[in-house]
Design an enzyme around this catalytic site. Sequence first.
Site, PDB file in Angstrom:
ATOM      1  N   CYS A 101      -0.917   1.111   6.144  1.00 10.14           N
ATOM      2  CA  CYS A 101       0.091   0.325   5.452  1.00 10.14           C
ATOM      3  C   CYS A 101      -0.027  -1.106   5.939  1.00 10.14           C
ATOM      4  O   CYS A 101       0.016  -1.369   7.123  1.00 10.14           O
ATOM      5  CB  CYS A 101       1.469   0.882   5.757  1.00 10.14           C
TER       6      CYS A 101
ATOM      7  N   CYS B  78       2.815  -5.651  15.203  1.00  7.20           N
ATOM      8  CA  CYS B  78       2.730  -5.167  13.815  1.00  7.20           C
ATOM      9  C   CYS B  78       2.112  -6.215  12.905  1.00  7.20           C
ATOM     10  O   CYS B  78       2.598  -7.354  12.836  1.00  7.20           O
ATOM     11  CB  CYS B  78       4.133  -4.807  13.311  1.00  7.20           C
TER      12      CYS B  78
ATOM     13  N   GLU C 152       0.805  -1.215   0.000  1.00 10.25           N
ATOM     14  CA  GLU C 152       0.000   0.000   0.000  1.00 10.25           C
ATOM     15  C   GLU C 152       0.836   1.262   0.000  1.00 10.25           C
ATOM     16  O   GLU C 152       1.935   1.303   0.558  1.00 10.25           O
ATOM     17  CB  GLU C 152      -0.892   0.025   1.240  1.00 10.25           C
TER      18      GLU C 152
ATOM     19  N   CYS D 220       7.875  -7.761  14.642  1.00  5.74           N
ATOM     20  CA  CYS D 220       7.564  -7.012  15.860  1.00  5.74           C
ATOM     21  C   CYS D 220       6.195  -7.465  16.376  1.00  5.74           C
ATOM     22  O   CYS D 220       5.273  -7.711  15.599  1.00  5.74           O
ATOM     23  CB  CYS D 220       7.583  -5.516  15.583  1.00  5.74           C
TER      24      CYS D 220
ATOM     25  N   CYS E 219       3.294   8.021   2.166  1.00  5.11           N
ATOM     26  CA  CYS E 219       3.838   6.944   2.987  1.00  5.11           C
ATOM     27  C   CYS E 219       4.077   5.747   2.071  1.00  5.11           C
ATOM     28  O   CYS E 219       3.122   5.209   1.516  1.00  5.11           O
ATOM     29  CB  CYS E 219       2.835   6.611   4.087  1.00  5.11           C
TER      30      CYS E 219
ATOM     31  N   CYS F 272       7.404  -8.415   6.080  1.00  3.27           N
ATOM     32  CA  CYS F 272       8.607  -8.006   6.825  1.00  3.27           C
ATOM     33  C   CYS F 272       9.069  -9.185   7.665  1.00  3.27           C
ATOM     34  O   CYS F 272       8.252  -9.899   8.252  1.00  3.27           O
ATOM     35  CB  CYS F 272       8.308  -6.810   7.728  1.00  3.27           C
TER      36      CYS F 272
HETATM   37  N1  SAH Z   1       9.924  -1.197   9.499  1.00  3.66           N
HETATM   38  C1  SAH Z   1      10.039   0.178   9.794  1.00  3.66           C
HETATM   39  C2  SAH Z   1       9.065   1.061   9.028  1.00  3.66           C
HETATM   40  C3  SAH Z   1       7.651   0.571   8.852  1.00  3.66           C
HETATM   41  S1  SAH Z   1       6.631   0.446  10.271  1.00  3.66           S
HETATM   42  C4  SAH Z   1       9.921   0.410  11.269  1.00  3.66           C
HETATM   43  O1  SAH Z   1       9.548  -0.505  12.010  1.00  3.66           O
HETATM   44  O2  SAH Z   1      10.231   1.517  11.707  1.00  3.66           O
HETATM   45  C5  SAH Z   1       6.163   2.159  10.549  1.00  3.66           C
HETATM   46  C6  SAH Z   1       5.776   2.457  12.004  1.00  3.66           C
HETATM   47  O3  SAH Z   1       4.490   1.883  12.337  1.00  3.66           O
HETATM   48  C7  SAH Z   1       6.772   1.875  13.007  1.00  3.66           C
HETATM   49  O4  SAH Z   1       7.097   2.808  13.987  1.00  3.66           O
HETATM   50  C8  SAH Z   1       5.983   0.728  13.585  1.00  3.66           C
HETATM   51  O5  SAH Z   1       6.491   0.380  14.826  1.00  3.66           O
HETATM   52  C9  SAH Z   1       4.576   1.263  13.609  1.00  3.66           C
HETATM   53  N2  SAH Z   1       3.541   0.234  13.774  1.00  3.66           N
HETATM   54  C10 SAH Z   1       3.563  -1.040  13.331  1.00  3.66           C
HETATM   55  N3  SAH Z   1       2.429  -1.689  13.704  1.00  3.66           N
HETATM   56  C11 SAH Z   1       1.680  -0.806  14.382  1.00  3.66           C
HETATM   57  C12 SAH Z   1       0.405  -0.884  15.010  1.00  3.66           C
HETATM   58  N4  SAH Z   1      -0.330  -1.993  15.013  1.00  3.66           N
HETATM   59  N5  SAH Z   1      -0.058   0.230  15.608  1.00  3.66           N
HETATM   60  C13 SAH Z   1       0.665   1.380  15.596  1.00  3.66           C
HETATM   61  N6  SAH Z   1       1.866   1.506  15.011  1.00  3.66           N
HETATM   62  C14 SAH Z   1       2.382   0.423  14.424  1.00  3.66           C
HETATM   63 FE1  SF4 Z   2       8.775  -4.871  10.219  1.00  4.23          FE
HETATM   64 FE2  SF4 Z   2       6.485  -4.057  11.292  1.00  4.23          FE
HETATM   65 FE3  SF4 Z   2       8.665  -4.348  12.831  1.00  4.23          FE
HETATM   66 FE4  SF4 Z   2       8.552  -2.323  11.032  1.00  4.23          FE
HETATM   67  S1  SF4 Z   2       7.225  -2.591  12.830  1.00  4.23           S
HETATM   68  S2  SF4 Z   2      10.271  -3.732  11.411  1.00  4.23           S
HETATM   69  S3  SF4 Z   2       7.365  -3.308   9.388  1.00  4.23           S
HETATM   70  S4  SF4 Z   2       7.577  -5.999  11.745  1.00  4.23           S
END
Ligand code: SAH
Ligand code: SF4
Length: 363
Positions: free
Chosen positions: A338, A118, A91, A115, A104, A111
């Site tokens: 995203c 996420c 997206e 995390c 964005c 990925c």
């Molecule tokens: N991989 C990179 C960039 C993409 S994620 C990173 O982790 O920084 C972009 C942001 O969205 C990151 O700060 C991530 O921690 C946050 N994010 C991921 N899942 C989320 C969720 N369920 N609610 C709020 N923020 C989230």
């Molecule tokens: Fe990957 Fe999501 Fe962690 Fe960013 S927040 S590094 S997109 S798993």
Amino acid sequence: MKQNLLDFDAQQLTTWFAEQGEKPFRAKQVLRWIYKNGESNFDAMSDLAKSLREMLNQKACIQAPTVMREETASDGTHKWLLDVGTGNAVETVYIPEADRGTLCVSTQAGCALDCAFCSTGKQGFNRNLSTAEIIGQVWWANRQIGKNADGNWPISNVVMMGMGEPLLNFESTVSALNLMLDDNAYGLSRRRVTVSTSGVVPAMDRLRDACPVALAVSLHAPNDALRNELVPINQKYPLHELMAACQRYLVKAPRDFVTFEYVMLAGVNDSVQQARELIDLVRDVPCKFNLIPFNPFPQAPYLRSEMDVVKRFRDVLMQANIVTTIRKVRGDDIAAACGQLAGQVQDKTKRTGQRIVEIHREH
Ligand code: SAH
Ligand code: SF4
């Protein structure tokens, strides 16, 4: 197969032109047509010799990813779902504001870093996007929205905060960044282009040397014990290494601070005590904080912190003179998140939850 010219930054395009026996300034001309004019038809590039246009028609193309779906929210947020082949989709989200337009972009399908909070991470890793697929998101969105009344493209800021970890797709990310910054392409200021990373320490040093842009680091926890759980890559690059990498980055960064992103998870990382621990942790790193209320998704083992808890956390940081913002929600009526729709395409039956896109306000 034809060479997609969106896969090349200026230097790579010049090399390719040289290989075809063409002069470097021809590469510059073509770059301007592609990015300044949004042109994809070589025959319309009127200042190129006919023979060059014929060669390009034969050997090259200008091809952004195919758009599978497009939606617009009531607040003007646009979202495109892009087909990146073999059942994968990513997206791109455009957020218009009075004084800027922010895109964005995604850098990977899925990925690998997993995390805990996420939904992109929960999908696992599929593949890296090519340079054409990354810069193609900017190219496509600019063309779709069209130039402003002043003749400029609407996208003034880019944040690499879509799907994927940009620093684990380093080469393509840097080529795409080069095109965002190049005066013959989009000519954006380094301060208006942000890479967000979960903390891939060696690649942070490489980015600083290759293409320093504004940096956001996904911190999410004030100590290693908790961060190991929430952001597993912390087991490889723990907090003292991450803080040192931030300091090294700032030596060459276009901004004099790092933005720490901090997702607010109820009862997990949102206490006053943890805010105080954070202040100690970042003592030697000039920084701002961006607090992100957690966006729940199915099977997520966390809940969003209440707004008064988020505000209390912010106030503790602010009292220590750390500028702290709470990320604003945009485009929630179309779930412009995203990762979300990409998941829906892959498995329409399982996903029912909504995620919401939220974007930094300080750029
Ligand atoms: N991989 C990179 C960039 C993409 S994620 C990173 O982790 O920084 C972009 C942001 O969205 C990151 O700060 C991530 O921690 C946050 N994010 C991921 N899942 C989320 C969720 N369920 N609610 C709020 N923020 C989230
Ligand atoms: Fe990957 Fe999501 Fe962690 Fe960013 S927040 S590094 S997109 S798993």
